[in-house]
Design an enzyme around this catalytic site. Structure first.
Site, PDB file in Angstrom:
ATOM      1  N   LYS A  95       0.815  -1.229   0.000  1.00 48.12           N
ATOM      2  CA  LYS A  95       0.000   0.000   0.000  1.00 48.12           C
ATOM      3  C   LYS A  95       0.847   1.278   0.000  1.00 48.12           C
ATOM      4  O   LYS A  95       0.444   2.283  -0.570  1.00 48.12           O
ATOM      5  CB  LYS A  95      -0.974  -0.018   1.180  1.00 48.12           C
ATOM      6  CG  LYS A  95      -2.036  -1.114   1.001  1.00 48.12           C
ATOM      7  CD  LYS A  95      -3.084  -1.091   2.073  1.00 48.12           C
ATOM      8  CE  LYS A  95      -4.050  -2.258   1.865  1.00 48.12           C
ATOM      9  NZ  LYS A  95      -5.155  -2.252   2.824  1.00 48.12           N
ATOM     10  N   GLY A 149      -3.526  -0.145  18.279  1.00 49.26           N
ATOM     11  CA  GLY A 149      -2.569  -0.309  17.189  1.00 49.26           C
ATOM     12  C   GLY A 149      -2.096   1.030  16.683  1.00 49.26           C
ATOM     13  O   GLY A 149      -2.762   2.060  16.891  1.00 49.26           O
TER      14      GLY A 149
HETATM   15  P1  ATR Z   1      -0.463  -2.943   9.612  1.00 54.63           P
HETATM   16  O1  ATR Z   1      -0.055  -2.221   8.387  1.00 54.63           O
HETATM   17  O2  ATR Z   1      -1.318  -4.157   9.379  1.00 54.63           O
HETATM   18  O3  ATR Z   1      -1.059  -2.048  10.647  1.00 54.63           O
HETATM   19  P2  ATR Z   1       2.054  -2.934  11.055  1.00 54.63           P
HETATM   20  O4  ATR Z   1       2.377  -1.584  10.571  1.00 54.63           O
HETATM   21  O5  ATR Z   1       3.119  -3.988  11.115  1.00 54.63           O
HETATM   22  O6  ATR Z   1       0.891  -3.593  10.194  1.00 54.63           O
HETATM   23  O7  ATR Z   1       1.382  -2.781  12.505  1.00 54.63           O
HETATM   24  C1  ATR Z   1       0.972  -3.865  13.266  1.00 54.63           C
HETATM   25  C2  ATR Z   1       0.326  -3.341  14.536  1.00 54.63           C
HETATM   26  O8  ATR Z   1      -0.105  -4.441  15.336  1.00 54.63           O
HETATM   27  C3  ATR Z   1       1.254  -2.528  15.408  1.00 54.63           C
HETATM   28  O9  ATR Z   1       0.489  -1.572  16.108  1.00 54.63           O
HETATM   29  C4  ATR Z   1       1.802  -3.609  16.360  1.00 54.63           C
HETATM   30  O10 ATR Z   1       2.299  -3.097  17.575  1.00 54.63           O
HETATM   31  P3  ATR Z   1       3.823  -2.586  17.683  1.00 54.63           P
HETATM   32  O11 ATR Z   1       3.851  -1.216  17.093  1.00 54.63           O
HETATM   33  O12 ATR Z   1       4.109  -2.596  19.131  1.00 54.63           O
HETATM   34  O13 ATR Z   1       4.650  -3.588  16.910  1.00 54.63           O
HETATM   35  C5  ATR Z   1       0.544  -4.377  16.603  1.00 54.63           C
HETATM   36  N1  ATR Z   1       0.768  -5.762  17.057  1.00 54.63           N
HETATM   37  C6  ATR Z   1       1.217  -6.804  16.325  1.00 54.63           C
HETATM   38  N2  ATR Z   1       1.253  -7.928  17.068  1.00 54.63           N
HETATM   39  C7  ATR Z   1       0.806  -7.588  18.303  1.00 54.63           C
HETATM   40  C8  ATR Z   1       0.606  -8.301  19.526  1.00 54.63           C
HETATM   41  N3  ATR Z   1       0.868  -9.602  19.610  1.00 54.63           N
HETATM   42  N4  ATR Z   1       0.132  -7.620  20.597  1.00 54.63           N
HETATM   43  C9  ATR Z   1      -0.126  -6.299  20.509  1.00 54.63           C
HETATM   44  N5  ATR Z   1       0.035  -5.562  19.394  1.00 54.63           N
HETATM   45  C10 ATR Z   1       0.493  -6.196  18.307  1.00 54.63           C
END
Ligand code: ATR
Length: 270
Positions: free
Chosen positions: A65, A126
């Site tokens: 994206k 998130g």
């Molecule tokens: P996307 O484009 O799908 O939003 P991304 O930019 O990789 O993907 O973001 C993933 C989000 O999910 C982030 O907010 C991440 O938190 P971090 O910034 O701390 O990495 C969150 N996330 C992923 N796995 C998680 C988990 N097990 N528990 C809590 N938050 C999680």
């Protein structure tokens, strides 16, 4: 024949062909809609190829994206505001315009279920690309407050700083959350990893809508919401709504979404 495609990696699982085929039938337009896999390093080559083969445009999904935004020559305000795009239109003169319909997709789906977002309090979990896209469109609906919580707190603060001119945004840790919310949106990918989020129970009331952007599976977040008597929704409606907005961009007409969502829900539950 109007040729369209979704570009992704992976792309096999995409429901876009089914959604757009149902919309096209409804609108009485003929389309060919393909799933196109792109190697990570080949995105711009893949798009150029489609343009040269007279495709009218493409949907773009994970993880392209941001690249779709960068590829485009012009950006609609929806894409400009967030720096990522999920819809590309190829122009007669060879240029490409990028749009983002993900944000309006979630706004439409949440409003369908809970009514106007105006003056509602939102807890957004998130701070990645998914949260960013949603935040911009949600703020345009003038909620009373959006509280951002992220596992990595600094990313939530960055997001707040980027958008705080557009509305009332606060950041918090999970533990410090103290007020009940009207809407909780899980924009983390925790559901995909089956991880539970440490959300305190007192943010819920029986009227709270707990919305997970993931679809086709009951995430720990939705299970927690259900067990505690709140309203729940997965992200299938958002997917259908963002596609309907895509039709408006490509064909100038926004199709009706309820019947398509019902058909898709059946398909996903099989
Ligand atoms: P996307 O484009 O799908 O939003 P991304 O930019 O990789 O993907 O973001 C993933 C989000 O999910 C982030 O907010 C991440 O938190 P971090 O910034 O701390 O990495 C969150 N996330 C992923 N796995 C998680 C988990 N097990 N528990 C809590 N938050 C999680």
């Amino acid at each position: 024949m109007n040729k369209l495609a979704v570009i992704g990696n992976p792309v096999k699982h995409s429901l876009s062909p089914q959604i757009f085929t149902l919309f096209a039938k409804q609108m009485g337009v003929e389309i060919q809609y393909d799933k196109v896999f792109s190697e990570l390093k080949d995105f711009s080559h893949t798009v150029t190829n489609l343009r040269e083969q007279d495709y009218m445009g493409a949907n773009v999904t994970v993880p392209f994206k941001q690249e779709a935004f960068e590829f485009a020559d012009e950006h609609a305000p929806s894409a400009q505001a967030v720096g990522v795009a999920n819809v590309l239109i190829f122009q007669e003169d060879g240029s490409t315009i990028a749009h983002n319909t993900d944000g309006i997709g979630i706004v439409n789906d949440v409003s369908r279920q809970i009514g106007e977002i105006k003056d509602k309090s939102i807890l957004l979990l998130g701070a990645g690309g998914a949260a960013k896209g949603a935040l911009y469109s949600l703020l345009q609906q003038q909620p009373s407050k959006v509280t951002l919580v992220n596992r990595t707190a600094s990313r939530a603060v960055e997001l707040r700083e980027q958008f705080e001119q557009l509305g009332n945004i606060q950041t918090s840790s999970f533990e410090a959350l103290s007020q009940p919310c009207d809407i909780i949106i899980n924009a983390t990918s925790s559901g995909l990893h089956n991880t539970k989020l440490p959300i305190p129970i007192h943010v819920l009331t029986q009227q709270t809508l707990c919305y997970d952007m993931v679809y086709g599976k009951s995430t720990p977040f939705l299970q927690w919401a259900e067990e505690n008597g709140a309203q729940t929704s997965d992200g299938l409606g958002m997917l259908v709504e963002q596609a309907a907005e895509g039709c408006k961009i490509w064909f100038g007409e926004r199709p009706e979404t309820a019947t398509v969502l019902a058909a898709l829900a059946q398909l996903v539950s099989k």
